[in-house]
Design a protein around this motif. Structure first.
Motif, PDB file in Angstrom:
ATOM      1  N   ALA A 109      12.146   0.453   7.391  1.00  4.88           N
ATOM      2  CA  ALA A 109      11.330   0.446   8.417  1.00  4.88           C
ATOM      3  C   ALA A 109       9.851   1.103   8.052  1.00  4.88           C
ATOM      4  O   ALA A 109       9.037   0.694   8.585  1.00  4.88           O
ATOM      5  N   ILE A 110      10.175   2.488   7.548  1.00 10.61           N
ATOM      6  CA  ILE A 110       8.894   3.011   7.424  1.00 10.61           C
ATOM      7  C   ILE A 110       7.869   2.193   6.428  1.00 10.61           C
ATOM      8  O   ILE A 110       6.674   1.901   6.555  1.00 10.61           O
ATOM      9  N   GLY A 111       8.376   1.439   5.439  1.00  6.67           N
ATOM     10  CA  GLY A 111       7.576   0.803   4.542  1.00  6.67           C
ATOM     11  C   GLY A 111       7.083  -0.441   5.337  1.00  6.67           C
ATOM     12  O   GLY A 111       5.853  -0.825   5.112  1.00  6.67           O
ATOM     13  N   ALA A 112       7.928  -1.028   6.121  1.00  3.89           N
ATOM     14  CA  ALA A 112       7.610  -2.239   7.004  1.00  3.89           C
ATOM     15  C   ALA A 112       6.068  -1.839   7.752  1.00  3.89           C
ATOM     16  O   ALA A 112       5.255  -2.491   7.901  1.00  3.89           O
ATOM     17  N   TYR A 113       6.427  -0.647   8.443  1.00  9.71           N
ATOM     18  CA  TYR A 113       5.331  -0.269   9.500  1.00  9.71           C
ATOM     19  C   TYR A 113       4.186   0.228   8.872  1.00  9.71           C
ATOM     20  O   TYR A 113       3.165  -0.199   9.355  1.00  9.71           O
ATOM     21  N   TRP A 136      -7.819  -8.884  -0.699  1.00 14.95           N
ATOM     22  CA  TRP A 136      -6.778  -8.871  -1.692  1.00 14.95           C
ATOM     23  C   TRP A 136      -6.157  -7.347  -1.982  1.00 14.95           C
ATOM     24  O   TRP A 136      -5.218  -7.429  -2.140  1.00 14.95           O
ATOM     25  N   PRO A 137      -7.112  -6.510  -2.235  1.00 14.78           N
ATOM     26  CA  PRO A 137      -6.467  -5.279  -2.752  1.00 14.78           C
ATOM     27  C   PRO A 137      -5.639  -4.565  -1.729  1.00 14.78           C
ATOM     28  O   PRO A 137      -4.521  -4.051  -1.900  1.00 14.78           O
ATOM     29  N   TYR A 138      -5.882  -4.840  -0.222  1.00 14.40           N
ATOM     30  CA  TYR A 138      -5.404  -3.944   0.500  1.00 14.40           C
ATOM     31  C   TYR A 138      -3.645  -3.996   0.660  1.00 14.40           C
ATOM     32  O   TYR A 138      -3.000  -3.049   0.671  1.00 14.40           O
ATOM     33  N   PHE A 139      -3.085  -5.212   0.587  1.00 11.10           N
ATOM     34  CA  PHE A 139      -1.787  -5.346   0.665  1.00 11.10           C
ATOM     35  C   PHE A 139      -1.099  -4.715  -0.468  1.00 11.10           C
ATOM     36  O   PHE A 139      -0.136  -3.936  -0.219  1.00 11.10           O
ATOM     37  N   TYR A 140      -1.576  -4.671  -1.624  1.00 13.11           N
ATOM     38  CA  TYR A 140      -1.016  -4.041  -2.866  1.00 13.11           C
ATOM     39  C   TYR A 140      -1.264  -2.663  -2.564  1.00 13.11           C
ATOM     40  O   TYR A 140      -0.249  -1.839  -2.994  1.00 13.11           O
ATOM     41  N   LEU A 141      -2.562  -2.063  -2.272  1.00 13.30           N
ATOM     42  CA  LEU A 141      -2.623  -0.718  -1.925  1.00 13.30           C
ATOM     43  C   LEU A 141      -1.429  -0.301  -0.974  1.00 13.30           C
ATOM     44  O   LEU A 141      -0.994   1.015  -1.392  1.00 13.30           O
ATOM     45  N   PHE A 142      -1.504  -0.916  -0.006  1.00 17.23           N
ATOM     46  CA  PHE A 142      -0.394  -0.295   1.086  1.00 17.23           C
ATOM     47  C   PHE A 142       1.172  -0.723   0.602  1.00 17.23           C
ATOM     48  O   PHE A 142       1.848   0.369   1.155  1.00 17.23           O
ATOM     49  N   SER A 143       1.235  -1.401  -0.197  1.00 18.58           N
ATOM     50  CA  SER A 143       2.684  -1.432  -0.687  1.00 18.58           C
ATOM     51  C   SER A 143       2.863  -0.217  -1.531  1.00 18.58           C
ATOM     52  O   SER A 143       4.057   0.552  -1.403  1.00 18.58           O
ATOM     53  N   ALA A 144       1.717   0.184  -2.260  1.00 18.86           N
ATOM     54  CA  ALA A 144       2.172   1.258  -3.228  1.00 18.86           C
ATOM     55  C   ALA A 144       2.294   2.578  -2.139  1.00 18.86           C
ATOM     56  O   ALA A 144       2.873   3.413  -2.386  1.00 18.86           O
ATOM     57  N   ALA A 296       7.141  -3.352   3.012  1.00 21.87           N
ATOM     58  CA  ALA A 296       5.987  -3.658   3.040  1.00 21.87           C
ATOM     59  C   ALA A 296       5.824  -5.159   2.737  1.00 21.87           C
ATOM     60  O   ALA A 296       5.422  -5.927   3.609  1.00 21.87           O
ATOM     61  N   ILE A 297       6.499  -5.361   1.902  1.00 20.67           N
ATOM     62  CA  ILE A 297       6.702  -6.817   1.356  1.00 20.67           C
ATOM     63  C   ILE A 297       7.315  -7.787   2.507  1.00 20.67           C
ATOM     64  O   ILE A 297       6.928  -9.070   2.984  1.00 20.67           O
ATOM     65  N   PHE A 298       8.409  -7.206   3.018  1.00 19.92           N
ATOM     66  CA  PHE A 298       9.160  -8.055   4.204  1.00 19.92           C
ATOM     67  C   PHE A 298       8.266  -8.148   5.427  1.00 19.92           C
ATOM     68  O   PHE A 298       8.155  -9.149   6.084  1.00 19.92           O
ATOM     69  N   SER A 299       7.394  -7.273   5.685  1.00 15.24           N
ATOM     70  CA  SER A 299       6.514  -7.235   6.982  1.00 15.24           C
ATOM     71  C   SER A 299       5.504  -8.139   6.812  1.00 15.24           C
ATOM     72  O   SER A 299       5.229  -8.989   7.651  1.00 15.24           O
ATOM     73  N   ALA A 300       4.872  -8.380   5.653  1.00 15.17           N
ATOM     74  CA  ALA A 300       4.021  -9.428   5.178  1.00 15.17           C
ATOM     75  C   ALA A 300       4.522 -10.759   5.310  1.00 15.17           C
ATOM     76  O   ALA A 300       3.944 -11.866   5.819  1.00 15.17           O
ATOM     77  N   LYS A 301       5.643 -10.783   4.730  1.00 17.76           N
ATOM     78  CA  LYS A 301       6.576 -12.310   4.915  1.00 17.76           C
ATOM     79  C   LYS A 301       6.822 -12.781   5.986  1.00 17.76           C
ATOM     80  O   LYS A 301       6.591 -13.929   6.368  1.00 17.76           O
ATOM     81  N   GLN A 302       7.412 -12.016   6.841  1.00 18.10           N
ATOM     82  CA  GLN A 302       7.813 -12.287   8.313  1.00 18.10           C
ATOM     83  C   GLN A 302       6.583 -12.451   9.125  1.00 18.10           C
ATOM     84  O   GLN A 302       6.846 -13.022  10.490  1.00 18.10           O
ATOM     85  N   LEU A 303       5.391 -11.959   9.023  1.00 26.60           N
ATOM     86  CA  LEU A 303       4.487 -11.736   9.945  1.00 26.60           C
ATOM     87  C   LEU A 303       4.530 -10.703  10.923  1.00 26.60           C
ATOM     88  O   LEU A 303       3.739 -10.967  12.068  1.00 26.60           O
TER      89      LEU A 303
END
Lengths: 426, 235
Positions: A109-113, A136-144, A296-303
């Motif tokens: 949940a923490i990662g997703a939020y 483009w950089p933001y998603f990867y940055l926030f995954s980290a 983080a990946i889950f939240s982007a995938k599920q929208l």
């Protein structure tokens, strides 16, 4: 070491089922065949490079080729990958370090939020700046960043849990896991951070122009829905690859040894110079980190994320994967994640559909002595809803017949294989 | 090298150590004998930090170490082989030893120490891939001592290493301890097997219900009529 001909059989089965999957991408049987071959690749010993090559061929050629006809395949394997990363993370905490954690979904949940809040307009509710953070950089940055926030939360949850063991630790982590969910549910006031029970949507996905370009190039068109299915599939595969690599390295490192040592005997571990505090916190933080990145990946995938995705059942599902696969075993965690996900989103659902079909067609099962008209089958009978019961049964059966899991931790194999000697003879 | 001054320790309401004062010089074998529940293991647990003393001082080379965490004490060069062997039964012999060397990061040093332990206990070398739990009692004890030696400690705390071993293995084990002593290790040995312990030690303390009742040169203690009566089965 497995004889070479078994590897040859697995390779042939991989080729046959892969080919069948390409021919009938919507049929369940070839899919089960492909997954069976992947199981085999994980459970057989020796011949590392051949097994790796077979699995890679299936994952990077046959499944994607069939997936362009039936995107559900991408969805299924992506889900498996997300759960596999979490199972691997929980495996460190529960399997290796022996700390029973029932609040593990909290880190997911923490990662997703972490990404959901900044990858949507939500952040504008409580801070200035222009949101969502697209580009483009933001998603990867926030995954980290999700890795870091999850690891920090893991440390925080680990702190009060340090003095506890076994059942007591399980209760505390269960409570803390719920705290995270309840916070997500209620942090819409006084400042709207999580948007409460409604959840956050839409969440930005990283741009995939390069992938669409490549798809056009190989004649797949540029349907963004298919593009994103492929993108998340590949992303999850890449992350799983990294996670497995990190796990293998950790398992053989002094961290891994320290985790196993405190699981086996705390006093002996302390006498050997292992710091309990540090070792337990490292286990919690490392386990949480894997879950965070997949969140983080889950939240982007599920929208879309909402507190409902991170319930106790989620934590228990991941625990079931670890136990089913074999506590402390990396390959076991992968197999467990695949099996449980498959059961959840494919087998039970197909079985439900099958029963619905039978009911609607009014099929009569006639065995001479007993006959049953499926039209009389109650609407309540729907296997997809029996998830918890089926997990329960599986776990009980595992505990009785194979307590060390489908693929036991390699450390235990010797013990299982060789006869036990009497430990107390002089 | 090591000095305990008036150390008191409690488990809840049980006053286990009532003012223990002992010292260990570099290069000695000192033995701590006494009956069950006298406080022998408690003394070792206080030294290695597994148990915090209620009061009193523990000095290591002149520096106070009471109140340090076990891993900090271990890092100072005090190796503790705890009571009841406590090897890791589901890990291989080699993994057990590697955990012993947890504080050492240099792989070459760890490999060298492993070779040393294997040359001291060739039986362990034969069984290096075997799970600790499958070893016999004597082998497990070798493993427990070997694991403590992997820390390369200046002082080795041994808690009842001969417990439950056949007489011939007890002999072997005491020979090994003498080998270690000749190689320069300082040993604080807790034993119920008083006769053997007094035989190889230079000095001895007798512990009775949490207090030291006798102390001195090991040979003299062995000849003390009271000690003989209580711990050596009279004569």
């Amino acid at each position: 070491m497995t004889p070479g001909w078994i590897i040859a059989v697995i390779a042939a089965a991989g080729l046959a089922s892969g080919g069948a999957l390409m021919a009938w991408p919507r049929s369940t049987w070839p899919l089960l065949g492909v997954l069976g071959v992947l199981f085999a690749c994980l459970s057989v010993r020796g011949h590392k490079s051949s097994r790796f090559a077979i699995a890679l061929a299936l994952l990077l050629f046959f499944i994607p080729a069939a997936g362009t006809e039936n995107t559900f395949l991408f969805e299924l394997v992506t889900q498996m990958g997300i759960f596999a990363a979490m199972a691997l993370g929980l495996n460190i905490v529960v399997g290796m370090a022996g700390l029973l954690d029932l609040g593990y979904a909290a880190f997911f949940a923490i990662g997703a939020y972490t990404w959901a809040i900044f990858g949507s307009g939500q952040a504008a509710e409580f801070m200035s700046g222009s949101f969502p953070l697209a580009g483009w950089p933001y998603f990867y940055l926030f995954s980290a960043l999700a890795i870091i926030t999850a690891a920090l939360t893991g440390t925080l949850i680990g702190l009060p849990a340090l003095r506890l063991r076994g059942d007591y630790l399980a209760i505390v982590t269960l409570g803390l896991g719920q705290v995270v969910r309840v916070l997500a549910n209620n942090l819409d006031q006084p400042v709207n951070i999580t948007n409460g029970p409604q959840g956050i949507t839409p969440i930005e996905r990283p741009p995939i122009g390069w992938l669409l370009g490549f798809m056009r190039f190989i004649g797949l068109g540029d349907n963004p829905a298919l593009g994103y299915a492929i993108f998340f599939y590949l992303l999850v595969l890449a992350v799983i690859g990294i996670v497995v690599l990190v796990n293998v390295r950790l398992d053989r490192s002094r961290f891994g040894r320290a985790w196993v040592a405190i699981r086996e005997d705390e006093i002996a571990a302390r006498a050997s110079g292992i710091s309990l505090t540090r070792t337990k916190l490292q286990a919690f933080a490392t386990g949480a980190a894997f879950s965070g990145v997949m969140g983080a990946i889950f939240s982007a995938k599920q929208l879309f994320v909402s507190p409902e995705s991170f319930t106790l059942l989620q934590s228990i599902t991941i625990l079931a994967m670890v136990i089913l696969g074999g506590m402390g075993s990396i390959r076991g965690a992968l197999v467990g994640a695949m099996a449980v996900t498959l059961l959840n989103i494919e087998v039970l659902k197909s079985f439900s559909d099958f029963l619905v079909d039978l009911r609607q067609s009014g099929y009569v099962l006639d065995l001479g002595i007993v006959s049953f008209n499926f039209a009389n089958l109650s609407d309540q009978v729907e296997p997809a809803k029996y998830e918890r019961m089926i997990f329960g049964i599986i776990l009980i059966l595992m505990m009785i017949f194979r307590p060390s899991g489908l693929i036991p931790e390699s450390r235990h194999r010797l013990e299982a294989g060789s006869e036990k000697k009497d430990g107390m003879t002089g | 090298m090591l000095e305990l001054r008036d150390v008191h320790a409690c488990y809840g309401h049980i006053h286990a150590l009532k003012g223990v004062t002992i010292h260990v010089q570099e290069g000695e074998i000192v033995t701590l004998i006494g009956s069950n529940g006298a406080g022998k293991s408690t003394t070792l647990r206080c030294i290695s930090g597994l148990l915090a003393p209620r009061s009193g001082e523990i000095l290591w080379r002149g520096q106070p170490i009471h109140g340090l965490k076990p891993f900090e004490v271990a890092a100072l060069g005090i190796g503790h082989s705890p009571e009841g062997r406590r090897i890791f039964p589901r890990l291989s012999v080699e993994e057990n030893l590697e955990i012993g060397a947890y504080l050492e990061r240099d792989a070459a040093v760890i490999a060298r120490r492993k070779t040393d332990v294997f040359s001291l206990f060739p039986r362990l070398a034969e069984r290096r891939k075997q799970d600790g739990g499958t070893l016999s009692g004597g082998e497990q004890q070798m493993l427990a001592i070997g694991r403590a030696l992997m820390q390369n400690p200046s002082l080795l705390l041994l808690d009842e290493p001969t417990l439950g071993l056949a007489p011939v293995l007890v002999e072997n084990l005491f020979e090994t301890l003498q080998t270690l002593h000749r190689a320069g290790k300082t040993i604080l040995l807790v034993e119920q097997n008083a006769w053997h312990a007094l035989h190889i030690a230079q000095r001895a303390y007798v512990l009775q219900t949490g207090s030291i009742t006798h102390q001195g040169i090991a040979k003299e203690i062995a000849d003390d009529p009271e000690v003989k009566q209580a711990y050596l089965g009279g004569d």
